[in-house]
Write a protein that holds these residues in place. Structure first.
Motif, PDB file in Angstrom:
ATOM      1  N   ALA A  38      48.121 -16.946  59.579  1.00 35.95           N
ATOM      2  CA  ALA A  38      47.112 -16.142  58.973  1.00 35.95           C
ATOM      3  C   ALA A  38      46.690 -16.592  57.465  1.00 35.95           C
ATOM      4  O   ALA A  38      47.549 -17.205  56.799  1.00 35.95           O
ATOM      5  CB  ALA A  38      47.741 -14.860  58.723  1.00 35.95           C
ATOM      6  N   PRO A  39      45.455 -16.637  57.236  1.00 36.35           N
ATOM      7  CA  PRO A  39      44.966 -16.943  56.021  1.00 36.35           C
ATOM      8  C   PRO A  39      45.428 -15.913  55.017  1.00 36.35           C
ATOM      9  O   PRO A  39      45.504 -14.725  55.212  1.00 36.35           O
ATOM     10  CB  PRO A  39      43.271 -17.151  56.035  1.00 36.35           C
ATOM     11  CG  PRO A  39      43.162 -16.028  57.105  1.00 36.35           C
ATOM     12  CD  PRO A  39      44.526 -16.059  58.061  1.00 36.35           C
ATOM     13  N   GLU A  40      45.354 -16.364  53.625  1.00 37.76           N
ATOM     14  CA  GLU A  40      45.881 -15.609  52.784  1.00 37.76           C
ATOM     15  C   GLU A  40      44.965 -14.276  52.456  1.00 37.76           C
ATOM     16  O   GLU A  40      45.692 -13.375  52.255  1.00 37.76           O
ATOM     17  CB  GLU A  40      45.699 -16.482  51.292  1.00 37.76           C
ATOM     18  CG  GLU A  40      46.190 -15.622  49.984  1.00 37.76           C
ATOM     19  CD  GLU A  40      47.600 -15.498  49.761  1.00 37.76           C
ATOM     20  OE1 GLU A  40      48.534 -15.974  50.740  1.00 37.76           O
ATOM     21  OE2 GLU A  40      48.060 -14.405  49.233  1.00 37.76           O
ATOM     22  N   PRO A  41      43.670 -14.297  52.418  1.00 36.57           N
ATOM     23  CA  PRO A  41      42.848 -13.070  52.404  1.00 36.57           C
ATOM     24  C   PRO A  41      43.113 -11.985  53.284  1.00 36.57           C
ATOM     25  O   PRO A  41      43.272 -10.809  52.948  1.00 36.57           O
ATOM     26  CB  PRO A  41      41.503 -13.528  52.430  1.00 36.57           C
ATOM     27  CG  PRO A  41      41.505 -15.014  52.372  1.00 36.57           C
ATOM     28  CD  PRO A  41      42.616 -15.627  52.673  1.00 36.57           C
ATOM     29  N   LEU A  42      43.723 -12.447  54.541  1.00 41.30           N
ATOM     30  CA  LEU A  42      44.015 -11.462  55.448  1.00 41.30           C
ATOM     31  C   LEU A  42      45.308 -10.949  55.225  1.00 41.30           C
ATOM     32  O   LEU A  42      45.484  -9.761  55.438  1.00 41.30           O
ATOM     33  CB  LEU A  42      44.157 -11.915  56.752  1.00 41.30           C
ATOM     34  CG  LEU A  42      43.868 -11.418  58.100  1.00 41.30           C
ATOM     35  CD1 LEU A  42      42.606 -10.484  57.802  1.00 41.30           C
ATOM     36  CD2 LEU A  42      43.810 -12.119  59.225  1.00 41.30           C
TER      37      LEU A  42
ATOM     38  N   TYR B 109      46.720  -6.953  54.821  1.00 41.63           N
ATOM     39  CA  TYR B 109      47.486  -6.589  55.588  1.00 41.63           C
ATOM     40  C   TYR B 109      48.559  -5.656  54.565  1.00 41.63           C
ATOM     41  O   TYR B 109      49.299  -4.618  54.994  1.00 41.63           O
ATOM     42  CB  TYR B 109      48.278  -7.766  56.318  1.00 41.63           C
ATOM     43  CG  TYR B 109      49.309  -7.377  57.347  1.00 41.63           C
ATOM     44  CD1 TYR B 109      48.860  -6.658  58.403  1.00 41.63           C
ATOM     45  CD2 TYR B 109      50.617  -7.527  57.131  1.00 41.63           C
ATOM     46  CE1 TYR B 109      49.778  -6.463  59.488  1.00 41.63           C
ATOM     47  CE2 TYR B 109      51.513  -7.483  58.201  1.00 41.63           C
ATOM     48  CZ  TYR B 109      50.999  -6.736  59.218  1.00 41.63           C
ATOM     49  OH  TYR B 109      51.970  -6.461  60.434  1.00 41.63           O
ATOM     50  N   LEU B 110      48.929  -6.395  53.314  1.00 45.33           N
ATOM     51  CA  LEU B 110      49.702  -5.828  52.415  1.00 45.33           C
ATOM     52  C   LEU B 110      49.085  -4.433  51.884  1.00 45.33           C
ATOM     53  O   LEU B 110      49.885  -3.354  51.769  1.00 45.33           O
ATOM     54  CB  LEU B 110      49.804  -6.612  50.925  1.00 45.33           C
ATOM     55  CG  LEU B 110      50.686  -7.860  51.418  1.00 45.33           C
ATOM     56  CD1 LEU B 110      50.887  -8.739  50.159  1.00 45.33           C
ATOM     57  CD2 LEU B 110      51.909  -7.934  52.146  1.00 45.33           C
ATOM     58  N   GLU B 111      47.698  -4.334  51.987  1.00 43.96           N
ATOM     59  CA  GLU B 111      47.165  -3.197  51.555  1.00 43.96           C
ATOM     60  C   GLU B 111      47.449  -2.164  52.767  1.00 43.96           C
ATOM     61  O   GLU B 111      47.554  -0.823  52.323  1.00 43.96           O
ATOM     62  CB  GLU B 111      45.884  -3.217  51.576  1.00 43.96           C
ATOM     63  CG  GLU B 111      44.905  -2.168  50.660  1.00 43.96           C
ATOM     64  CD  GLU B 111      43.530  -2.777  50.587  1.00 43.96           C
ATOM     65  OE1 GLU B 111      43.026  -3.880  50.376  1.00 43.96           O
ATOM     66  OE2 GLU B 111      42.753  -1.855  50.582  1.00 43.96           O
TER      67      GLU B 111
ATOM     68  N   VAL C  44      46.248  -3.284  63.773  1.00 44.34           N
ATOM     69  CA  VAL C  44      46.018  -3.683  62.239  1.00 44.34           C
ATOM     70  C   VAL C  44      45.389  -4.807  61.995  1.00 44.34           C
ATOM     71  O   VAL C  44      44.113  -4.957  61.414  1.00 44.34           O
ATOM     72  CB  VAL C  44      47.143  -3.152  61.396  1.00 44.34           C
ATOM     73  CG1 VAL C  44      46.879  -3.671  59.899  1.00 44.34           C
ATOM     74  CG2 VAL C  44      47.595  -1.768  61.456  1.00 44.34           C
ATOM     75  N   LEU C  45      46.185  -5.874  62.536  1.00 48.39           N
ATOM     76  CA  LEU C  45      45.771  -7.204  62.288  1.00 48.39           C
ATOM     77  C   LEU C  45      44.360  -7.532  62.907  1.00 48.39           C
ATOM     78  O   LEU C  45      43.473  -8.029  62.366  1.00 48.39           O
ATOM     79  CB  LEU C  45      46.755  -8.021  63.061  1.00 48.39           C
ATOM     80  CG  LEU C  45      46.228  -9.639  62.994  1.00 48.39           C
ATOM     81  CD1 LEU C  45      45.782 -10.259  61.693  1.00 48.39           C
ATOM     82  CD2 LEU C  45      47.376 -10.445  63.765  1.00 48.39           C
TER      83      LEU C  45
ATOM     84  N   ALA D  12      36.663  -7.722  60.937  1.00 49.26           N
ATOM     85  CA  ALA D  12      35.464  -7.497  59.714  1.00 49.26           C
ATOM     86  C   ALA D  12      35.074  -8.852  59.205  1.00 49.26           C
ATOM     87  O   ALA D  12      34.202  -8.874  58.279  1.00 49.26           O
ATOM     88  CB  ALA D  12      36.060  -6.570  58.765  1.00 49.26           C
ATOM     89  N   ARG D  13      35.827  -9.950  59.430  1.00 51.78           N
ATOM     90  CA  ARG D  13      35.764 -11.236  58.709  1.00 51.78           C
ATOM     91  C   ARG D  13      34.785 -12.181  59.803  1.00 51.78           C
ATOM     92  O   ARG D  13      35.230 -12.273  60.804  1.00 51.78           O
ATOM     93  CB  ARG D  13      37.324 -11.859  58.447  1.00 51.78           C
ATOM     94  CG  ARG D  13      37.848 -10.872  57.440  1.00 51.78           C
ATOM     95  CD  ARG D  13      39.241 -11.410  57.091  1.00 51.78           C
ATOM     96  NE  ARG D  13      38.751 -12.656  56.207  1.00 51.78           N
ATOM     97  CZ  ARG D  13      38.618 -12.770  54.860  1.00 51.78           C
ATOM     98  NH1 ARG D  13      38.573 -11.434  54.400  1.00 51.78           N
ATOM     99  NH2 ARG D  13      38.264 -13.690  54.267  1.00 51.78           N
ATOM    100  N   ARG D  14      34.060 -13.010  59.096  1.00 54.94           N
ATOM    101  CA  ARG D  14      33.056 -13.738  59.735  1.00 54.94           C
ATOM    102  C   ARG D  14      33.680 -14.839  60.503  1.00 54.94           C
ATOM    103  O   ARG D  14      33.407 -15.312  61.681  1.00 54.94           O
ATOM    104  CB  ARG D  14      31.949 -14.406  58.946  1.00 54.94           C
ATOM    105  CG  ARG D  14      30.836 -15.242  59.465  1.00 54.94           C
ATOM    106  CD  ARG D  14      29.824 -15.409  58.570  1.00 54.94           C
ATOM    107  NE  ARG D  14      30.335 -16.441  57.599  1.00 54.94           N
ATOM    108  CZ  ARG D  14      29.524 -16.514  56.343  1.00 54.94           C
ATOM    109  NH1 ARG D  14      28.334 -16.020  56.150  1.00 54.94           N
ATOM    110  NH2 ARG D  14      30.014 -17.281  55.498  1.00 54.94           N
ATOM    111  N   GLU D  15      35.020 -15.583  60.006  1.00 53.57           N
ATOM    112  CA  GLU D  15      35.473 -16.678  60.828  1.00 53.57           C
ATOM    113  C   GLU D  15      36.115 -16.262  62.121  1.00 53.57           C
ATOM    114  O   GLU D  15      36.522 -17.150  62.782  1.00 53.57           O
ATOM    115  CB  GLU D  15      36.569 -17.228  59.667  1.00 53.57           C
ATOM    116  CG  GLU D  15      37.922 -16.413  59.188  1.00 53.57           C
ATOM    117  CD  GLU D  15      37.796 -15.818  57.950  1.00 53.57           C
ATOM    118  OE1 GLU D  15      36.646 -15.447  57.700  1.00 53.57           O
ATOM    119  OE2 GLU D  15      38.541 -15.823  57.334  1.00 53.57           O
TER     120      GLU D  15
END
Lengths: 524, 153
Positions: B43-47, B51-53, B100-101, B107-110
């Motif tokens: 998983a990339p950092e922004p995700l 996830y922590l949120e 959740v993931l 929502a993310r373009r990638e």
């Protein structure tokens, strides 16, 4: 006097009543929450191209879209972050308690119709069985509203069930999955008609062509994520148009709680939510159009009646997933309106009332809303869903609702509505329908049929039923006047003595317009 | 409904929760494990931040974290256990995390190609479905045996 007529509520009933009284300078009051600013640049596809992360618009800063992962089911439209305004503040301002009834109350400008599927169905004579008024009394109002709001549809096998086709706009585009189904139905419609199944294009308040300054529907894939698409009718369009043209006055941020009467008129009491002060408005006549539940609350509170139980109606709902194997893995570039693409009416020989279904594609919502409903290992759900989605549809089936002594509501002294609804009136027809759909090349299984909990249709009605001769103070006359009052009228679905299977919103509007027109025509 | 949601969220305030580096590392490992199942990559950092949120907002995640930590530490076949659990209870802790993931990624373009790539055509589609069905059956056979690990047994 603050106004000759005060209308409480700006939803389907309030907007139609305002239209009917537009020459009489009515004052519309309600809370009137409005949507937040749009978060999308163009269509959803364009937004994805231009922004690396649509988190705020699709998921929400408070992760609103994850609601159904952790809490009881809420429709995808209502849980979307930009749609939360529809039910914002309702839980605290208009509390409702129930263990069996999952109601959604709206305090928004335009009401729950901000999230509707835009289905606009006339009640024909068989739908009005049990009503003290007939189709001929509603037809002129349906006609006027059809011109006002713009309805697309077609003259097809559903015509006898849906009524007049006058002033209809052309139907919306039909994706290949649904044109295939309709084509197969039309080729063998004699067989299906004998079995009691009719299929055709829906009547929906979505513009297939530009009209009255509103654009044609553009298939922007945002219908589940933000409201305010001017091609899709919502009552707020009527309210805003009438306000701008000076035909009505509108006062928002007012929570109406009760009314009282004297020999000169009606006083409507409420709370100014901004100043948190009590406010009152004087009028000669008041129309309650706050939605069946809140209208019942206002009437009970006005009489300080914390004992009486009132009836409540709500259409039970089933979802029947269906698969067309011909379309598995087949791309279709035709854009699709994410509401009802086809409608069906099922009335087998001997049945007392027809059942209505809306057929939807699995487009419009987030894929995550249903990915894990597929019975695949999690690594396979995404690839499998891409293959199956072009072939999948769901039939949303509504059941009629009749008064039942166990389904009722009361108001307690704290202002909380208490609803008991243990009897969702559902008929065991799904297996027969699956058998009929199989003849159309559509496959499903009874174990996959999903029954929503009571309250999920949002078609609340019947608390103050309309009769020719009201015998209780909680009934209304055919002119909409609440028994025991001199000048308080009920214009929303609270007056419906029963609910047929059809979506009732258009009839709520037609009846509210009828009631308002009667008031407008009354001497004095 | 909204009231219960508000109170559930309020009951999960950040202040009540441990948020040390070790806790964050375990959440990152957890997200990585689920991300590899769905997207075959870490998983990339922004995700992870999102996830922590989610952990901050939904107490059901925190309350089941020790169970998930244990499954990850024991190198259990999460996908197999999740599948077997999902078919009995769609609201089990593993499926909830995958959901959740999935929402956060969608929502993310990638991730658009994972969610919105056009279907592959009828023949390839049927082949893909057959492979998915066989793989699912295999995973279920493993998960049915090991499902008890989710109950902490």
């Amino acid at each position: 006097m603050d106004a000759d007529v005060i209308i409480v509520g700006s939803g389907a009933a309030g907007a139609a009543a305002a239209l009917g009284l537009a020459e009489h300078d009515p004052l519309v009051v309600d809370v009137g929450n409005e949507p937040p600013p749009d978060r999308f640049a163009g269509s959803l596809e364009e937004s994805r191209e231009s922004s690396p992360d649509l988190h705020d618009g699709l998921i929400g800063p408070d992760l609103e879209s994850l609601h159904n992962v952790f809490f009881p089911y809420l429709s995808p439209k209502l849980k979307a972050p930009l749609m939360r305004f529809i039910w914002a503040e309702a839980a605290s301002l208009t509390p409702l308690e129930s263990s069996s009834f999952h109601a959604v109350i709206s305090l928004a400008l335009g009401g729950l119709a901000n999230a509707w599927g835009a289905g606009t169905f006339r009640f024909i004579s068989e739908d009005l069985d049990g009503f003290p008024i007939g189709a001929e009394e509603l037809d002129p109002h349906y006609d006027l509203l059809t011109r006002e709001i713009g309805i697309s549809g077609a003259d097809d096998d559903l015509g006898p069930c849906f009524g007049s086709t006058r002033d209809l706009l052309p139907p919306l585009r039909l994706p290949a999955l649904f044109s295939g189904i309709l084509g197969r139905y039309v080729r063998r419609n004699g067989t299906f008609l004998r079995k009691g199944l009719r299929i055709g294009r829906p009547r929906i308040a979505v513009l297939s062509e530009a009209r009255d300054g509103r654009p044609a529907y553009e298939y922007d894939s945002l219908d589940f994520f933000q409201s305010g698409n001017p091609a899709i009718y919502t009552p707020s369009l009527t309210i805003q148009k009438l306000v701008h043209s000076g035909k009505i006055r509108y006062r928002n941020r007012i929570l109406v709680r009760s009314f009282d009467e004297d020999h000169e008129g009606v006083t409507v009491h409420g709370l100014d939510l901004d100043s948190t002060t009590r406010v009152s408005f004087r009028c000669r006549k008041a129309i309650l159009a706050a939605g069946a539940l809140n209208t019942a609350r206002i009437v009970l509170e006005s009489r300080r009646d914390y004992r009486t139980t009132l009836p409540i109606l709500d259409n039970a709902v089933s979802y029947i997933p269906l698969l067309d194997p011909r379309r598995i893995g087949v791309p279709d570039a035709t854009p699709c309106y994410p509401g009802a693409v086809l409608n069906a009416i099922y009335k087998p020989a001997g049945a007392s009332a027809p059942l209505q279904m809306s057929l939807y594609a699995f487009t419009g919502t987030l894929r995550s809303d249903f990915l894990f409903d597929f019975p695949f290992a999690s690594r396979d759900v995404l690839p499998a869903s891409r293959v199956l989605l072009p072939a999948l549809l769901v039939a949303q089936l509504f059941f009629p609702s009749l008064p039942h002594p166990a389904n009722r509501l009361t108001l307690d002294e704290t202002g909380r509505l208490r609803v008991e609804f243990p009897e969702p009136q559902r008929l065991p027809v799904e297996r027969r329908l699956l058998s009929l759909y199989r003849r159309l090349g559509l496959f499903g299984h009874p174990t996959l049929v999903r029954h929503l909990s009571p309250g999920s249709s949002f078609h609340y009605a019947g608390c103050l039923p309309m009769t020719r001769s009201p015998s209780s103070p909680y009934e209304t006359g055919i002119d909409g006047k609440l028994a025991g009052t001199r000048a308080v009228f009920i214009a929303d679905a609270a007056v419906f003595p029963r609910l047929p299977s059809k979506n009732h919103t258009f009839t709520v509007m037609a009846n509210a317009h009828r009631v308002a027109s009667g008031i407008a025509a009354a001497p004095g | 409904m909204a009231m219960s949601e508000e109170s559930a969220m309020a009951g999960a305030s950040d202040a009540e929760r441990p948020r040390d580096e070790s806790w964050r590392r375990r959440r990152a490992e957890e997200l990585d494990a689920f991300h590899r199942i769905l997207f075959d990559a870490p998983a990339p950092e922004p995700l992870l931040l999102r996830y922590l949120e989610a952990y901050s907002r939904f107490s059901a995640l925190e309350s089941t974290a020790p169970l998930v930590d244990r499954l990850i530490a024991s190198h259990s076949d999460l996908e197999a256990i999740e599948l077997a659990a999902r078919l009995r209870d769609p609201d089990n802790p593993l499926t909830r995390r995958l959901k959740v993931l999935s929402y956060l990624a969608e929502a993310r373009r990638e991730y658009a190609a994972h969610f919105y790539a056009p279907p592959p055509g009828r023949l390839r589609g049927f082949v893909l479905l057959c492979v998915a069905a066989m793989r699912t059956a295999f995973k279920f056979s493993i998960g049915a045996v090991r499902r008890s690990e989710l109950d902490g047994r």
